[in-house]
Design an enzyme around this catalytic site. Structure first.
Site, short mmCIF file in Angstrom:
data_model
loop_
_atom_site.label_atom_id
_atom_site.label_comp_id
_atom_site.label_asym_id
_atom_site.label_seq_id
_atom_site.Cartn_x
_atom_site.Cartn_y
_atom_site.Cartn_z
N LYS A 195 -0.16 4.67 4.82
CA LYS A 195 -1.30 3.53 5.54
C LYS A 195 -0.48 3.41 6.85
CE LYS A 195 -3.73 -0.85 4.78
NZ LYS A 195 -4.83 0.02 5.11
N HIS A 250 0.72 -1.10 0.05
CA HIS A 250 0.10 -0.12 -0.08
C HIS A 250 0.91 1.24 -0.02
CE1 HIS A 250 -3.41 -2.54 1.07
NE2 HIS A 250 -4.11 -1.83 0.79
#
Length: 269
Positions: free
Chosen positions: A161, A157
């Site tokens: 995050k 990600h």
């Protein structure tokens, strides 16, 4: 039936703005309220203008109680503490609460279960159609392949995050564990460092990558002797999560109170 009036949580964030944009493009739904945390610079601004669409006449506020009273559902991709508070409000108002929040603890999940006695709660670590189909395939593959096939879950990600493994990786891990009829909590390996020894048969491993602006990549690797099966999903636009969340809210309207998953929404269960 009238439009479903939806509350967008975190309306100034990337996901919140995407939700507002997507609602504005869809029939059958409208933005009833848009919420942000206390002290946010976005308070008082029009949710549509902030999302890059025409003004909606909905000013961003920090009053969840007032927002919930005048709505039919909540779209929530925020943080665990906020999601727990909203679940309690959804239960009081007997409305739909779609939860895409990740990083929930066991205690958080107990509180959501309690709220689901009175609210329709649709919770998933990922709201996309593709990911939930992937989870169904992972469960079937785990059932079909013996425990001598090792299972590893790799996810990547964007660098902002804050939780790991991702909610989607855990969703896929749970699918694999169901296929093997084991408890993920007892067979999950979250990190490896130093002299770890040989891999234990039956474990489900997780590997986490972070960097750049990656929306979300997930692979489930089944590694056998002399062969390997890889099932992969790559998200290229957050709009897939917004569309899935809105679809879940519409599906939940009129349902009996309880906790549901995207597999229920998609008819996979």
């Amino acid at each position: 039936m009238s439009d479903m009036r939806l509350v967008v949580m975190g309306a100034a964030g990337r996901m919140g703005r995407m939700l507002v944009r997507t609602i504005s493009e869809m029939l059958g739904v409208s933005v009833a309220a848009a919420l942000e945390r206390q002290g946010s610079d976005a308070l008082g601004k029009d949710a549509g203008t902030l999302a890059g669409v025409a003004p909606l006449g909905v000013a961003i506020s920090d009053d969840p109680l007032q927002a919930v009273v005048n709505s039919d559902g909540i779209l929530d991709f925020t943080a665990p503490a906020a999601s727990i508070e909203l679940a309690a409000l959804a239960a009081q108002a007997r409305i739909v609460h779609v939860i895409g929040t990740t990083g929930l603890s066991a205690d958080d999940l107990k509180k959501i279960d309690a709220a689901a006695r009175h609210a329709v709660i649709v919770r998933s670590g990922n709201m996309s159609l593709g990911v939930n189909l992937l989870a169904a395939l992972v469960e079937r593959a785990a059932t079909a392949l013996g425990s001598d096939w090792d299972i590893e879950i790799l996810e990547m990600h964007h660098k902002m995050k804050v939780d790991a493994p991702s909610g989607t990786a855990l969703l896929l891990g749970e699918a694999a564990a169901r296929g093997r009829n084991i408890a993920l909590a007892e067979r999950s390996v979250r990190s490896r460092d130093g002299h770890t020894g040989a891999r234990r048969e039956g474990d489900i491993g997780f590997a986490t990558l972070r960097g750049g602006s990656v929306v979300g990549d997930h692979s489930v690797i089944f590694a056998g002797t002399s062969e390997r099966l890889e099932l992969t999903h790559r998200a290229e636009d957050r709009a897939i999560f917004a569309r899935g969340a809105i679809r879940a809210a519409l599906w939940g309207r009129g349902k009996k109170p309880g906790q549901y998953s995207m597999a229920d929404v998609l008819g996979l269960n």
